[in-house]
Structures are given as structure tokens and as C-alpha cells.
Design a protein around this motif. Structure first.
Motif, PDB file in Angstrom:
ATOM      1  N   SER A 258       0.797  -1.226   0.000  1.00  0.00           N
ATOM      2  CA  SER A 258       0.000   0.000   0.000  1.00  0.00           C
ATOM      3  C   SER A 258       0.829   1.276   0.000  1.00  0.00           C
ATOM      4  N   VAL A 259       2.087   1.189   0.408  1.00  0.00           N
ATOM      5  CA  VAL A 259       2.933   2.384   0.497  1.00  0.00           C
ATOM      6  C   VAL A 259       4.067   2.274  -0.517  1.00  0.00           C
ATOM      7  N   PRO A 260       4.068   3.129  -1.535  1.00  0.00           N
ATOM      8  CA  PRO A 260       5.118   3.064  -2.558  1.00  0.00           C
ATOM      9  C   PRO A 260       6.514   3.223  -1.963  1.00  0.00           C
TER      10      PRO A 260
ATOM     11  N   LEU B  60      -2.518   7.857  -9.842  1.00  0.00           N
ATOM     12  CA  LEU B  60      -1.236   7.151  -9.938  1.00  0.00           C
ATOM     13  C   LEU B  60      -1.070   6.169  -8.771  1.00  0.00           C
ATOM     14  N   TYR B  61      -1.454   6.630  -7.582  1.00  0.00           N
ATOM     15  CA  TYR B  61      -1.352   5.780  -6.388  1.00  0.00           C
ATOM     16  C   TYR B  61      -2.275   4.569  -6.494  1.00  0.00           C
ATOM     17  N   TYR B  62      -3.488   4.767  -6.973  1.00  0.00           N
ATOM     18  CA  TYR B  62      -4.412   3.643  -7.125  1.00  0.00           C
ATOM     19  C   TYR B  62      -3.899   2.645  -8.166  1.00  0.00           C
ATOM     20  N   ASP B  63      -3.240   3.149  -9.205  1.00  0.00           N
ATOM     21  CA  ASP B  63      -2.614   2.249 -10.190  1.00  0.00           C
ATOM     22  C   ASP B  63      -1.538   1.396  -9.521  1.00  0.00           C
ATOM     23  N   PHE B  64      -0.791   2.028  -8.604  1.00  0.00           N
ATOM     24  CA  PHE B  64       0.242   1.302  -7.843  1.00  0.00           C
ATOM     25  C   PHE B  64      -0.397   0.177  -7.024  1.00  0.00           C
ATOM     26  N   LYS B  65      -1.495   0.482  -6.357  1.00  0.00           N
ATOM     27  CA  LYS B  65      -2.173  -0.522  -5.526  1.00  0.00           C
ATOM     28  C   LYS B  65      -2.747  -1.661  -6.372  1.00  0.00           C
TER      29      LYS B  65
ATOM     30  N   GLY C 191      -2.010  -6.028  -6.585  1.00  0.00           N
ATOM     31  CA  GLY C 191      -3.010  -7.051  -6.336  1.00  0.00           C
ATOM     32  C   GLY C 191      -4.289  -6.600  -5.662  1.00  0.00           C
ATOM     33  N   TYR C 192      -4.427  -5.305  -5.371  1.00  0.00           N
ATOM     34  CA  TYR C 192      -5.672  -4.833  -4.767  1.00  0.00           C
ATOM     35  C   TYR C 192      -6.717  -4.576  -5.858  1.00  0.00           C
ATOM     36  N   SER C 193      -7.937  -4.973  -5.596  1.00  0.00           N
ATOM     37  CA  SER C 193      -9.017  -4.741  -6.555  1.00  0.00           C
ATOM     38  C   SER C 193      -9.561  -3.326  -6.396  1.00  0.00           C
TER      39      SER C 193
END
Length: 234
Positions: free
Chosen positions: A30-32, A172-177, A181-183
Motif C-alpha cells: 500500500s505504500v510506494p 497514480l497511487y491507485y494504479d500502484f495498488k 493485487g488490490y481490486s
């Protein structure tokens, strides 16, 4: 593995047993660049923590940083973690025992705790959960407890006051999540659970808050979009 938000939520986010059980996995996904930010934090801690010095980790969660610091120290130092979640403290104590790490773990409120003089304070993604007025009081409390030339290292999620940029950084952060593997459902569920619980500042607001408490210098030592690690020097 973190599946906390794969089912409908019934309450605001809290650091309970369900979260504590998967917290390390949650952080890494969850944390880049979480591990990189921890390495940078550890680098500066080791520069500023003298022999027989004292360090406080505020919101120490499962004590990963404290255990890593203990293994890296060449001399002796008092490493103290404070967290208000009984579940986190319990898991931290089990981890510390497994690694034979001589660290002190305290279940307590970082706003109310009476700190002894220290050389270093660390706070990783903790201030954002403290209400703004209380946050400023806490920073002043940290400043007062630090030895001269001591440091405060902290990481925080950020906002931008440019609406478009803020929206794009969140995207961008949601793309990272999603890549971890997060839906989309889990992301939306967590966002709802954190509403009014996590209140981030901008980079400038964090630095202003630090300067207002009396620190002589504060700057960002690592940043990825809307996540940053700061160092403040007394």
C-alpha cells in the motif's frame, strides 16, 4: 495476506487485530517504496543516534523499524516504540522476541506520553492520523523533548492544493495498488474507511508546522508522488 477490505466494511478504519495480523503485508503493498523510505530513515537515525542515546518511534506498529535498527546498531542505544493499539504491541513483542531484539514497547497514547530527553524521534505515517490541532501540539512536544541538534524523521501521505495534480497523484497511487493485487473494490472500501480518519497535509504545510514548533531546518529526503519522508533538525 491483506484481505481486510475484500468484504463490506462496517466501521471506520482502526488498527485492530484484523489489521495488525496483515499489517506488514499491507504496508509493502500500500505504500510506494516503503522499504526504501525505511532504509533512508534508518541511515539518518544511525547518523544522529549516539552511543547510549535514546530514540522514540511513535506509532511503532509491529516494530519492524526498531528491530532493524537494533540489528544495525554498533553500540548501545535505548529504542522505544509507542503505539496505542494493543494488537500491534502484542505482535511487535512477539517479533522482538523472535529476533532477540532488546527494544522497549509501550502501549500508550503518543499525545499524552511523557517523553524523556531523546536524540531521535521517528514517526512513519502516524501524524496523518492525529487531528490537526493535536498534531501541532505533538510536534511541539517532540521538539521540546529532543536534545539540541536532535532530529525528527517522519513519513506522511500528502495532498496537493492543485486540484488537478492532486486527482492525478491519487490516480497514480491507485494504479500502484492495483499493480500490487488490490481490486478496485478493495481500494474503494479502504478509501471510505479512512474518510475523516486520515487527514494529510501538503508538503508545504508539514514543513510550516515543523518550523512553527521551533525546528531550525526541515526538508524532504524522499518522495514518490503523494508520499514523502522528511527530516527535521532541532
Amino acid at each position: 495476506m491483506d484481505k481486510v477490505f475484500s468484504k463490506p466494511i462496517k466501521k471506520q478504519f482502526e488498527f485492530d487485530e484484523e489489521v495488525a495480523a496483515v499489517f506488514d503485508d499491507m504496508l509493502s503493498r500500500s505504500v510506494p517504496f516503503y522499504e526504501e523510505a525505511q532504509k533512508i530513515t534508518q541511515f539518518f537515525v544511525l547518523k544522529y543516534l549516539p552511543q547510549n542515546g535514546r530514540l522514540y518511534d511513535l506509532g511503532s506498529s509491529t516494530a519492524s523499524l526498531l528491530i532493524s535498527l537494533f540489528k544495525s546498531l554498533e553500540g548501545n542505544a535505548q529504542l522505544i516504540g509507542i503505539d496505542n493499539s494493543p494488537s500491534m504491541i502484542e505482535r511487535a513483542k512477539l517479533k522482538a522476541k523472535a529476533f532477540n531484539a532488546d527494544i522497549e514497547l509501550i502501549e500508550g497514547d503518543i499525545l499524552e506520553y511523557t517523553y524523556k530527553k531523546a536524540n531521535v524521534f521517528v514517526s512513519n505515517y502516524t501524524l496523518q492520523f492525529v487531528r490537526p490541532l493535536e498534531r501541532e501540539k505533538l510536534i511541539k512536544k517532540i521538539y521540546d523533548a529532543l536534545e539540541d541538534e536532535g532530529v525528527f524523521l517522519f513519513s506522511e501521505k500528502l495532498i496537493s492544493h492543485d486540484k488537478r495534480l492532486n486527482k492525478e497523484m491519487i490516480e497514480l497511487y491507485y494504479d500502484f495498488k492495483k499493480a500490487n493485487g488490490y481490486s478496485a473494490y478493495e481500494i474503494a472500501q479502504k478509501r471510505e474507511a479512512l474518510e475523516n480518519v486520515l487527514v494529510p497535509y501538503s508538503e508545504e504545510e508539514n514543513i510550516t508546522m515543523i518550523k512553527n514548533a521551533g525546528f531550525s531546518h526541515c526538508e524532504v529526503v524522499f518522495r514518490w508522488a503523494n508520499f514523502a519522508t522528511f527530516i527535521a533538525v532541532k
